[in-house]
Design a protein around this motif. Structure first.
Motif: not given
Lengths: 232, 232
Positions: A131-132, A134-136, A138-143, A145-147, B63, B69, B71, B85, B135, B138, B145, B191
DNA sequence: CGTTTGCTTGATACGTATCAAAGTTGGTGG
DNA sequence: CCACCAACTTTGATACGTATCAAGCAAACG
């Protein structure tokens, strides 16, 4: 279920730390299934029935939105788990799982898995680690998508897919992404539209970064793509 | 550590299922700390030292990107965990944790937590549920996003913050988000840029959806915001 | 106070979505 | 083997959302 398949699952992170005896106990709960390409393991909103472990093939996880547009959150390959989230908290699957190719899976029903988890703390700990991971991601994906701009996101996606389904290119050099993905899939992975995905992909091709081969993408200049992924 | 604080932590999901005896054992590993507003619990890249449980106050997780930039991935409040995590897989913290207000926390060192987890499967299971929750959130953020416009994302963020830090408005009606957030924070949560966040927020205000009160935002028309969050 | 920090507004440029239409490919059945 | 259909890809023209740059304003603060 075939013996080689069982051996493969036994080496999965989830179970690798079990003793031979415990493994034999656990193995009784496993079931094997095969699906042709483009079939559905389950739909977003279904009640959680089982955990899936991919034996062979690839599966994409798609998140549907209220009004049509979809998001491909990830593509998974052999030895990876599908459906853990829904299994543990008992809420409906939050995504739809679709096979990209012919796929064989091993399943464990929700009840059985719960029992296994409570009986074998080592399995439980592996679940935490998974799960960890996955969470990492997913967070990377968020970043991203955001920037990042579309170009960067697609470069990133290609590099990620290389790690998942990379194979030496069948002719010439480079690394082939041996997964059948449409431009639509790539667009949905990177939060953009087909047209934009196509434009970016052909820009990559024209710059000599990639090449096409029978519907697959071959990465010719990994470093170049990494430079773009980092933002020029 | 103060007794009431211990009682609060004891009721945390993580520990609530422990027997009185086991709890007394576990409690020996807990430490209390206080931080003023705008201080750092840890930085992205630091080696994982401890798990934090918020007792009072709010903390944002940020992040950083290669080129400036940032997030804001989430804002956390009382009883929530920070740093899980990194603790579990031992890799460096993937984000920086910054207090938004004066904040009191309880910590458990990585080693101690590992021991607790292996000794008490119930705690381990709660960890799984917590990671699951994260998760899901996220993934929802990813979807948002990828397909929503800024206006929708900000509406969504406001509604989420209401659930976290909502309080009856001190005068007039509506629900106040009792968290000190700058427009910059809101921009980084969704974002976008400060300017755009400001424009959207003041559009909301002019439409009577929100109101400002001493640097806080009061939500006047929840249903209206929900409509925007769903896309008009 | 002056200085900093956060907020606000406006003008402009750029990236990407959207709409439209035509080209390509692979598979199916005659 | 060819014709045909559906799915996918490609290209172009245009519109729109948002970023970016620039400047002024207000409130907090040492």
């Amino acid at each position: 279920m075939k013996w080689e398949m069982m051996q493969g699952v036994r080496k999965t992170p989830l179970f690798k730390s079990l003793s031979e005896r415990d493994w034999e106990d656990v193995a009784r709960y496993l079931h094997g299934h095969c699906y042709p390409a483009d079939s559905y393991l389950f739909f977003q909103g279904d009640p959680p029935e089982a955990l899936y472990i991919i034996w062979s093939g690839r599966v994409k996880l798609v998140r549907h939105t209220d009004q049509g547009r979809d998001v491909v959150v990830t593509v998974l390959g052999p030895r990876q788990l599908i459906g853990e989230m829904a299994i543990f908290d008992g809420r409906p699957y939050s995504m739809t799982a679709v096979t990209l190719e012919d796929t064989a899976v091993v399943t464990i029903t929700r009840n059985d898995l719960m029992e296994i988890i409570h009986r074998y703390p080592a399995v439980s700990f592996e679940v935490i680690l998974e799960l960890n991971r996955r969470l990492r991601l997913c967070n990377e994906l968020v970043r991203s998508l955001a920037v990042d701009r579309v170009e960067q996101r697609i470069a990133r996606a290609l590099l990620r897919l290389k790690d998942l389904g990379g194979a030496p290119a069948p002719e010439g050099d480079g690394v082939m992404i041996d997964i059948h993905l449409t431009r639509q899939d790539i667009a949905e992975m990177t939060g953009t539209t087909v047209e934009t995905a196509i434009r970016v992909m052909s820009r990559f091709r024209k710059s000599g970064l990639t090449r096409n081969y029978k519907g697959r993408t071959i990465l010719l200049d990994i470093e170049g793509l990494e430079a773009i992924a980092r933002g020029r």
